[in-house]
Design a protein around this motif. Sequence first.
Motif, mmCIF file in Angstrom:
data_model
loop_
_atom_site.group_PDB
_atom_site.id
_atom_site.type_symbol
_atom_site.label_atom_id
_atom_site.label_comp_id
_atom_site.label_asym_id
_atom_site.label_seq_id
_atom_site.Cartn_x
_atom_site.Cartn_y
_atom_site.Cartn_z
ATOM 1 N N ILE A 1 0.901 -1.228 -0.232
ATOM 2 C CA ILE A 1 -0.014 -0.079 -0.084
ATOM 3 C C ILE A 1 0.823 0.995 -0.033
ATOM 4 C CG2 ILE A 1 -0.171 -0.266 2.483
ATOM 5 C CD1 ILE A 1 -2.931 1.084 2.044
ATOM 6 N N LEU A 2 0.676 2.011 -0.939
ATOM 7 C CA LEU A 2 1.325 3.415 -1.010
ATOM 8 C C LEU A 2 0.453 4.569 -0.626
ATOM 9 C CD1 LEU A 2 4.002 4.787 -1.909
ATOM 10 C CD2 LEU A 2 3.083 5.152 -4.267
ATOM 11 N N PHE A 3 0.948 5.266 0.177
ATOM 12 C CA PHE A 3 0.028 6.431 0.796
ATOM 13 C C PHE A 3 0.382 7.685 -0.081
ATOM 14 C CE2 PHE A 3 0.053 3.446 4.133
ATOM 15 C CZ PHE A 3 -1.176 3.293 4.436
ATOM 16 N N ILE A 4 -0.346 8.588 -0.489
ATOM 17 C CA ILE A 4 -0.140 9.852 -1.264
ATOM 18 C C ILE A 4 -0.976 10.861 -0.638
ATOM 19 C CG2 ILE A 4 -0.374 10.893 -3.642
ATOM 20 C CD1 ILE A 4 -0.129 8.182 -4.930
ATOM 21 N N GLU A 5 -0.250 11.893 -0.507
ATOM 22 C CA GLU A 5 -1.040 13.189 0.122
ATOM 23 C C GLU A 5 -1.223 13.875 -1.115
ATOM 24 O OE1 GLU A 5 -0.077 14.567 3.992
ATOM 25 O OE2 GLU A 5 1.571 13.451 3.864
ATOM 26 N N ALA A 6 -2.309 14.710 -1.109
ATOM 27 C CA ALA A 6 -2.718 15.776 -2.288
ATOM 28 C C ALA A 6 -3.777 16.853 -1.882
ATOM 29 C CB ALA A 6 -2.938 15.241 -3.557
ATOM 30 N N GLU A 7 -3.507 18.166 -2.469
ATOM 31 C CA GLU A 7 -4.340 19.173 -2.083
ATOM 32 C C GLU A 7 -5.642 18.978 -2.890
ATOM 33 O OE1 GLU A 7 -6.167 22.636 -0.624
ATOM 34 O OE2 GLU A 7 -4.283 21.510 0.006
ATOM 35 N N GLU A 8 -5.697 18.280 -4.123
ATOM 36 C CA GLU A 8 -6.878 17.832 -4.864
ATOM 37 C C GLU A 8 -6.465 16.722 -5.709
ATOM 38 O OE1 GLU A 8 -9.958 20.400 -7.826
ATOM 39 O OE2 GLU A 8 -7.846 21.309 -7.251
ATOM 40 N N VAL A 9 -7.528 15.984 -6.170
ATOM 41 C CA VAL A 9 -7.428 14.733 -6.737
ATOM 42 C C VAL A 9 -7.593 15.322 -8.567
ATOM 43 C CG1 VAL A 9 -8.022 12.460 -7.791
ATOM 44 C CG2 VAL A 9 -7.846 13.264 -5.143
ATOM 45 N N ILE A 10 -6.636 15.196 -9.096
ATOM 46 C CA ILE A 10 -6.660 15.816 -10.656
ATOM 47 C C ILE A 10 -6.450 14.628 -11.713
ATOM 48 C CG2 ILE A 10 -6.223 18.187 -10.159
ATOM 49 C CD1 ILE A 10 -3.407 17.702 -11.119
ATOM 50 N N PRO A 11 -6.754 14.599 -12.891
ATOM 51 C CA PRO A 11 -6.395 13.370 -13.729
ATOM 52 C C PRO A 11 -5.195 12.974 -13.618
ATOM 53 C CG PRO A 11 -7.945 14.875 -14.783
ATOM 54 C CD PRO A 11 -7.448 15.520 -13.635
ATOM 55 N N ALA A 12 -4.077 13.856 -13.779
ATOM 56 C CA ALA A 12 -2.689 13.629 -13.754
ATOM 57 C C ALA A 12 -2.489 12.804 -12.379
ATOM 58 C CB ALA A 12 -2.003 14.713 -13.776
ATOM 59 N N LEU A 13 -2.966 12.654 -11.215
ATOM 60 C CA LEU A 13 -2.989 12.002 -10.157
ATOM 61 C C LEU A 13 -3.324 10.522 -10.313
ATOM 62 C CD1 LEU A 13 -1.590 11.874 -7.240
ATOM 63 C CD2 LEU A 13 -3.821 12.967 -6.306
ATOM 64 N N ILE A 14 -4.452 10.392 -11.150
ATOM 65 C CA ILE A 14 -4.938 9.159 -11.175
ATOM 66 C C ILE A 14 -4.114 8.406 -12.162
ATOM 67 C CG2 ILE A 14 -6.761 7.833 -12.236
ATOM 68 C CD1 ILE A 14 -7.656 9.110 -9.684
ATOM 69 N N GLU A 15 -3.628 9.017 -13.133
ATOM 70 C CA GLU A 15 -2.752 8.475 -14.154
ATOM 71 C C GLU A 15 -1.242 8.015 -13.502
ATOM 72 O OE1 GLU A 15 -1.301 6.651 -17.102
ATOM 73 O OE2 GLU A 15 -3.333 7.398 -17.083
ATOM 74 N N GLU A 16 -0.939 8.957 -12.546
ATOM 75 C CA GLU A 16 0.231 8.721 -11.772
ATOM 76 C C GLU A 16 0.075 7.253 -10.850
ATOM 77 O OE1 GLU A 16 2.839 10.448 -7.973
ATOM 78 O OE2 GLU A 16 1.886 11.675 -9.129
ATOM 79 N N ALA A 17 -1.067 7.130 -10.316
ATOM 80 C CA ALA A 17 -1.141 6.014 -9.476
ATOM 81 C C ALA A 17 -1.534 4.876 -10.614
ATOM 82 C CB ALA A 17 -2.679 6.052 -8.978
ATOM 83 N N TYR A 18 -1.971 4.860 -11.789
ATOM 84 C CA TYR A 18 -1.797 3.687 -12.601
ATOM 85 C C TYR A 18 -0.274 3.462 -12.937
ATOM 86 C CZ TYR A 18 -6.848 3.134 -14.400
ATOM 87 O OH TYR A 18 -7.970 2.739 -14.131
ATOM 88 N N GLU A 19 0.308 4.336 -13.219
ATOM 89 C CA GLU A 19 1.614 4.290 -13.514
ATOM 90 C C GLU A 19 2.695 3.319 -12.660
ATOM 91 O OE1 GLU A 19 5.796 6.724 -14.653
ATOM 92 O OE2 GLU A 19 3.948 7.501 -15.221
ATOM 93 N N ILE A 20 2.120 3.780 -11.278
ATOM 94 C CA ILE A 20 2.967 3.330 -10.141
ATOM 95 C C ILE A 20 2.415 1.899 -10.098
ATOM 96 C CG2 ILE A 20 2.920 3.192 -7.482
ATOM 97 C CD1 ILE A 20 2.746 6.334 -7.558
ATOM 98 N N VAL A 21 1.402 1.350 -10.254
ATOM 99 C CA VAL A 21 0.869 0.138 -10.132
ATOM 100 C C VAL A 21 1.500 -0.571 -11.369
ATOM 101 C CG1 VAL A 21 -1.091 -1.532 -10.389
ATOM 102 C CG2 VAL A 21 -1.161 0.534 -8.928
ATOM 103 N N ARG A 22 1.455 -0.187 -12.652
ATOM 104 C CA ARG A 22 1.987 -1.037 -13.767
ATOM 105 C C ARG A 22 3.408 -1.112 -13.677
ATOM 106 N NH1 ARG A 22 -1.703 2.451 -16.860
ATOM 107 N NH2 ARG A 22 0.109 3.761 -17.270
ATOM 108 N N GLU A 23 4.183 0.015 -13.496
ATOM 109 C CA GLU A 23 5.389 0.200 -13.655
ATOM 110 C C GLU A 23 6.385 -0.233 -12.602
ATOM 111 O OE1 GLU A 23 6.556 0.616 -16.845
ATOM 112 O OE2 GLU A 23 4.468 0.822 -17.485
#
Length: 196
Positions: free
Chosen positions: A61-83
């Motif tokens: 489990i990876l924890f991420i803090e953010a001010e706001e969830v934007i499309p780039a953050l969701i894409e980053e999450a996919y990339e972390i999982v895949r790559e």
Amino acid sequence: MNTGDYLDHLLRKYSGTFDIYQPYVIHGKEYPAYGYFFSHVEKYVLVREANMWSSDSYEHILFIEAEEVIPALIEEAYEIVREYMEPVLVRKGEDLPAPGHMYSYLTISIIAQKPLSKEMRKAVKHFKFEKGYRFNMRGFSQAHIICTTLEDEKVYTNYAGSKSAKLYKQNFKDTKEGKPGFRQIMEEQKIEPFHQ
């Protein structure tokens, strides 16, 4: 309530069963925390040497803090999982996970200050990654995502991560009540988090 306080109390809950690493770096980017869980189960007859079967279960489990969830953050999450999570943490750079592997849950936990837009709620709900190994004979990996928003105290997940929602909702109450967090417990016991 800010993301740091919420995360601190959340890490205390996870620390009962997970090894907590702080901070954690992936491809040069630092994240506030990572948790690792492992379980080994085996069935044998009379003595351990007569092992009938064994299975290993994992959660990363990876924890991420953010001010706001934007499309780039969701894409980053996919990339972390895949790559990173699947090839590095599950397969360790090999073609297959280790023998005995049953499943690995790859969880992204995003803690955001602002509420999710309708578009981002949909993106979280439809977040999906699954990979089987040798027709699932060597187990599978599955992505979970949990997105917590502090201003409106909401928890959003994909279908695979829905069982975690209750824990995250309860954490709002514990954080507000000022119960000791992970940092305080570690300091009192003079223990350091794991390091990468």
